[in-house]
Write a protein that holds these residues in place. Structure first.
Motif, PDB file in Angstrom:
ATOM      1  N   GLY A 140      38.615 -64.714  50.781  1.00  0.00           N
ATOM      2  CA  GLY A 140      37.311 -64.066  50.702  1.00  0.00           C
ATOM      3  C   GLY A 140      37.566 -62.582  50.526  1.00  0.00           C
ATOM      4  N   VAL A 141      36.598 -61.849  49.986  1.00  0.00           N
ATOM      5  CA  VAL A 141      36.884 -60.453  49.675  1.00  0.00           C
ATOM      6  C   VAL A 141      35.590 -59.635  49.675  1.00  0.00           C
ATOM      7  CG1 VAL A 141      36.710 -60.808  47.163  1.00  0.00           C
ATOM      8  CG2 VAL A 141      38.159 -58.979  48.044  1.00  0.00           C
ATOM      9  N   ALA A 142      35.726 -58.375  50.088  1.00  0.00           N
ATOM     10  CA  ALA A 142      34.589 -57.454  49.999  1.00  0.00           C
ATOM     11  C   ALA A 142      34.788 -56.593  48.765  1.00  0.00           C
ATOM     12  CB  ALA A 142      34.519 -56.590  51.247  1.00  0.00           C
ATOM     13  N   LYS A 143      33.771 -56.531  47.916  1.00  0.00           N
ATOM     14  CA  LYS A 143      33.899 -55.760  46.682  1.00  0.00           C
ATOM     15  C   LYS A 143      32.762 -54.768  46.568  1.00  0.00           C
ATOM     16  CE  LYS A 143      36.776 -58.472  43.740  1.00  0.00           C
ATOM     17  NZ  LYS A 143      37.865 -57.720  43.182  1.00  0.00           N
ATOM     18  N   LYS A 144      33.077 -53.652  45.925  1.00  0.00           N
ATOM     19  CA  LYS A 144      32.025 -52.700  45.569  1.00  0.00           C
ATOM     20  C   LYS A 144      31.763 -52.879  44.087  1.00  0.00           C
ATOM     21  CE  LYS A 144      33.064 -48.907  48.764  1.00  0.00           C
ATOM     22  NZ  LYS A 144      32.053 -49.162  49.762  1.00  0.00           N
ATOM     23  N   ILE A 145      30.509 -53.110  43.734  1.00  0.00           N
ATOM     24  CA  ILE A 145      30.207 -53.231  42.314  1.00  0.00           C
ATOM     25  C   ILE A 145      29.235 -52.131  41.907  1.00  0.00           C
ATOM     26  CG2 ILE A 145      30.715 -55.675  42.011  1.00  0.00           C
ATOM     27  CD1 ILE A 145      27.781 -56.276  42.418  1.00  0.00           C
ATOM     28  N   ARG A 146      29.435 -51.635  40.680  1.00  0.00           N
ATOM     29  CA  ARG A 146      28.592 -50.555  40.167  1.00  0.00           C
ATOM     30  C   ARG A 146      27.435 -51.179  39.386  1.00  0.00           C
ATOM     31  NH1 ARG A 146      29.484 -45.292  39.756  1.00  0.00           N
ATOM     32  NH2 ARG A 146      31.637 -45.529  40.434  1.00  0.00           N
ATOM     33  N   VAL A 147      26.228 -50.833  39.786  1.00  0.00           N
ATOM     34  CA  VAL A 147      25.045 -51.399  39.146  1.00  0.00           C
ATOM     35  C   VAL A 147      24.103 -50.277  38.754  1.00  0.00           C
ATOM     36  CG1 VAL A 147      23.071 -52.947  39.431  1.00  0.00           C
ATOM     37  CG2 VAL A 147      25.218 -53.457  40.596  1.00  0.00           C
ATOM     38  N   LYS A 148      23.624 -50.329  37.506  1.00  0.00           N
ATOM     39  CA  LYS A 148      22.579 -49.384  37.097  1.00  0.00           C
ATOM     40  C   LYS A 148      21.250 -50.068  37.372  1.00  0.00           C
ATOM     41  CE  LYS A 148      21.756 -46.024  33.510  1.00  0.00           C
ATOM     42  NZ  LYS A 148      22.696 -45.010  33.154  1.00  0.00           N
ATOM     43  N   ARG A 149      20.481 -49.510  38.280  1.00  0.00           N
ATOM     44  CA  ARG A 149      19.224 -50.159  38.652  1.00  0.00           C
ATOM     45  C   ARG A 149      18.157 -49.110  38.939  1.00  0.00           C
ATOM     46  NH1 ARG A 149      19.738 -51.423  45.093  1.00  0.00           N
ATOM     47  NH2 ARG A 149      20.684 -49.434  45.572  1.00  0.00           N
ATOM     48  N   TYR A 150      16.923 -49.581  38.992  1.00  0.00           N
ATOM     49  CA  TYR A 150      15.823 -48.694  39.365  1.00  0.00           C
ATOM     50  C   TYR A 150      15.838 -48.481  40.869  1.00  0.00           C
ATOM     51  CZ  TYR A 150      13.443 -48.829  34.854  1.00  0.00           C
ATOM     52  OH  TYR A 150      13.104 -48.669  33.546  1.00  0.00           O
ATOM     53  N   VAL A 151      15.771 -47.215  41.277  1.00  0.00           N
ATOM     54  CA  VAL A 151      15.619 -46.912  42.700  1.00  0.00           C
ATOM     55  C   VAL A 151      14.332 -46.105  42.864  1.00  0.00           C
ATOM     56  CG1 VAL A 151      18.094 -46.937  43.166  1.00  0.00           C
ATOM     57  CG2 VAL A 151      17.001 -44.798  42.484  1.00  0.00           C
ATOM     58  N   ARG A 152      13.842 -46.053  44.102  1.00  0.00           N
ATOM     59  CA  ARG A 152      12.647 -45.264  44.388  1.00  0.00           C
ATOM     60  C   ARG A 152      12.853 -43.810  43.977  1.00  0.00           C
ATOM     61  NH1 ARG A 152       9.818 -48.860  45.676  1.00  0.00           N
ATOM     62  NH2 ARG A 152       9.306 -49.729  47.710  1.00  0.00           N
ATOM     63  N   CYS A 153      11.841 -43.231  43.374  1.00  0.00           N
ATOM     64  CA  CYS A 153      11.891 -41.811  43.045  1.00  0.00           C
ATOM     65  C   CYS A 153      11.769 -41.015  44.338  1.00  0.00           C
ATOM     66  CB  CYS A 153      10.749 -41.455  42.095  1.00  0.00           C
ATOM     67  SG  CYS A 153      10.608 -39.683  41.808  1.00  0.00           S
ATOM     68  N   GLU A 154      12.763 -40.151  44.594  1.00  0.00           N
ATOM     69  CA  GLU A 154      12.766 -39.411  45.862  1.00  0.00           C
ATOM     70  C   GLU A 154      11.743 -38.277  45.857  1.00  0.00           C
ATOM     71  OE1 GLU A 154      16.823 -38.281  46.520  1.00  0.00           O
ATOM     72  OE2 GLU A 154      17.409 -40.370  46.855  1.00  0.00           O
ATOM     73  N   THR A 155      11.452 -37.760  44.668  1.00  0.00           N
ATOM     74  CA  THR A 155      10.514 -36.635  44.571  1.00  0.00           C
ATOM     75  C   THR A 155       9.119 -37.035  45.054  1.00  0.00           C
ATOM     76  OG1 THR A 155      11.762 -35.959  42.631  1.00  0.00           O
ATOM     77  CG2 THR A 155       9.671 -34.837  42.998  1.00  0.00           C
ATOM     78  N   CYS A 156       8.673 -38.225  44.657  1.00  0.00           N
ATOM     79  CA  CYS A 156       7.306 -38.638  44.988  1.00  0.00           C
ATOM     80  C   CYS A 156       7.285 -39.805  45.974  1.00  0.00           C
ATOM     81  CB  CYS A 156       6.561 -39.023  43.713  1.00  0.00           C
ATOM     82  SG  CYS A 156       7.296 -40.444  42.877  1.00  0.00           S
ATOM     83  N   SER A 157       8.452 -40.201  46.499  1.00  0.00           N
ATOM     84  CA  SER A 157       8.585 -41.354  47.402  1.00  0.00           C
ATOM     85  C   SER A 157       8.003 -42.624  46.795  1.00  0.00           C
ATOM     86  CB  SER A 157       7.897 -41.097  48.750  1.00  0.00           C
ATOM     87  OG  SER A 157       8.162 -39.806  49.205  1.00  0.00           O
ATOM     88  N   GLY A 158       8.039 -42.710  45.487  1.00  0.00           N
ATOM     89  CA  GLY A 158       7.617 -43.951  44.837  1.00  0.00           C
ATOM     90  C   GLY A 158       6.155 -44.009  44.448  1.00  0.00           C
ATOM     91  N   THR A 159       5.385 -42.956  44.783  1.00  0.00           N
ATOM     92  CA  THR A 159       3.956 -43.025  44.455  1.00  0.00           C
ATOM     93  C   THR A 159       3.687 -42.696  42.992  1.00  0.00           C
ATOM     94  OG1 THR A 159       3.625 -40.707  45.039  1.00  0.00           O
ATOM     95  CG2 THR A 159       3.302 -42.320  46.793  1.00  0.00           C
ATOM     96  N   GLY A 160       4.579 -41.929  42.376  1.00  0.00           N
ATOM     97  CA  GLY A 160       4.376 -41.541  40.985  1.00  0.00           C
ATOM     98  C   GLY A 160       3.541 -40.281  40.826  1.00  0.00           C
ATOM     99  N   GLU A 161       3.101 -39.728  41.962  1.00  0.00           N
ATOM    100  CA  GLU A 161       2.243 -38.535  41.893  1.00  0.00           C
ATOM    101  C   GLU A 161       3.051 -37.257  42.110  1.00  0.00           C
ATOM    102  OE1 GLU A 161      -0.829 -38.972  44.837  1.00  0.00           O
ATOM    103  OE2 GLU A 161      -1.029 -41.104  44.375  1.00  0.00           O
ATOM    104  N   ALA A 162       2.661 -36.222  41.398  1.00  0.00           N
ATOM    105  CA  ALA A 162       3.235 -34.911  41.674  1.00  0.00           C
ATOM    106  C   ALA A 162       2.683 -34.440  43.020  1.00  0.00           C
ATOM    107  CB  ALA A 162       2.855 -33.930  40.570  1.00  0.00           C
ATOM    108  N   PRO A 163       3.408 -33.569  43.737  1.00  0.00           N
ATOM    109  CA  PRO A 163       2.932 -33.136  45.058  1.00  0.00           C
ATOM    110  C   PRO A 163       1.503 -32.599  45.000  1.00  0.00           C
ATOM    111  CG  PRO A 163       5.147 -32.320  44.639  1.00  0.00           C
ATOM    112  CD  PRO A 163       4.688 -32.977  43.375  1.00  0.00           C
ATOM    113  N   GLY A 164       0.634 -33.091  45.859  1.00  0.00           N
ATOM    114  CA  GLY A 164      -0.741 -32.620  45.954  1.00  0.00           C
ATOM    115  C   GLY A 164      -1.635 -33.066  44.814  1.00  0.00           C
ATOM    116  N   SER A 165      -1.182 -34.035  44.050  1.00  0.00           N
ATOM    117  CA  SER A 165      -1.941 -34.443  42.867  1.00  0.00           C
ATOM    118  C   SER A 165      -3.198 -35.228  43.218  1.00  0.00           C
ATOM    119  CB  SER A 165      -1.054 -35.283  41.953  1.00  0.00           C
ATOM    120  OG  SER A 165      -1.828 -36.092  41.107  1.00  0.00           O
TER     121      SER A 165
END
Ligand code: ZN
Ligand code: ZN
Length: 249
Positions: free
Chosen positions: A7-32
């Motif tokens: 058995g083995v532990a592996k690190k794999i590199r994946v290109k995936r969508y992550v939450r946008c940190e700027t808007c915390s996932g809401t999609g809004e600009a600050p105060g929009s």
């Protein structure tokens, strides 16, 4: 194969969508904030009314302007363009259990793409692809190894060091071992994927014939040739009995 055994532990590199940190996932600009969608008036639906011979037909479709939300973001987040998620290269840790084989897969729940605007995360499916081994062949949970031994070893018997998937082991060749004989080394194979126990290592013995020999070796072999006992005797009654028996069935 060595990794499959333990058995083995592996690190794999994946290109995936992550939450946008700027808007915390809401999609809004600050105060929009959001405003009611003008295309659908906040219902999220567009109704098309048409008249026909049979009366009024109402077609309801999702509003394309707001995507059915009924609201529109006033100022979209600049980082993600209002999507609430961005593509990113990430490293994922995967623990692969012993005993897997090509085509097995692991499902990593909630580690896939982030949904749009704070939506749920998808899963990552890891499909196992086993690499071919330099000198082991896999057969289910057993592994096959080809071992060459010398003619004297085959005749006299020997203790031979043999590689296994978990290190070297000593294999006993009993005197008078024929070429193509398969010897079984118990529990030296691959652990069962679901449960206790292991497969075996099967060692296929073949007698190695040298192409070049020294003068001294030639003399020994020439004198050995004179001995009746070392020549094969296929044309005995015993041999024909076996052949007949074989054809009867
Ligand atoms: Zn954003
Ligand atoms: Zn709308």
């Amino acid at each position: 194969l060595e990794e499959i055994v333990t058995g083995v532990a592996k690190k794999i590199r994946v290109k995936r969508y992550v939450r946008c940190e700027t808007c915390s996932g809401t999609g809004e600009a600050p105060g929009s904030g959001k405003t009611i969608c003008s295309a659908c008036g906040g219902t999220g639906e567009i109704r098309h009314v048409s008249r026909s011979l049979f009366g009024q037909i109402i077609n309801v479709a999702t509003c394309s302007a707001c995507g059915g939300e009924g609201k529109i973001i006033k100022n979209k987040c600049k980082n993600c363009g209002g999507d609430g998620r961005v593509k990113k290269d990430t490293l994922i840790n995967v623990k692969i259990p012993p005993g897997v084989t090509t085509g097995n897969y692991l499902s990593l729940r909630g580690q896939g793409n982030a949904g749009r605007r704070g939506g749920e995360f998808g899963n990552i499916i890891v499909v196992i692809n086993e690499l071919e081994h330099k000198y082991f062949q896999r057969d289910g949970y057993d592994v096959l190894y080809d071992l060459k031994i010398s003619y004297p070893q085959a005749v006299l018997g020997a203790e031979v060091e043999v590689p296994t998937l978990i290190g070297k082991a000593i294999l006993e060749i009993s005197p008078g071992t024929q070429s193509e004989k398969i010897l079984r080394m118990r529990n030296k194979g691959i652990p069962y994927l679901n449960g206790n126990g292991k497969g075996d290592q099967l060692v296929r013995v073949s007698v190695w014939i040298p192409k070049h020999i020294s003068q001294k070796e030639r003399e020994i072999l020439e004198s050995l040739k004179q001995s009746e006992n070392i020549n094969p005797k296929p044309n005995t009654d015993d041999f024909f009995k076996k052949v007949k028996k074989h054809f009867k069935h």
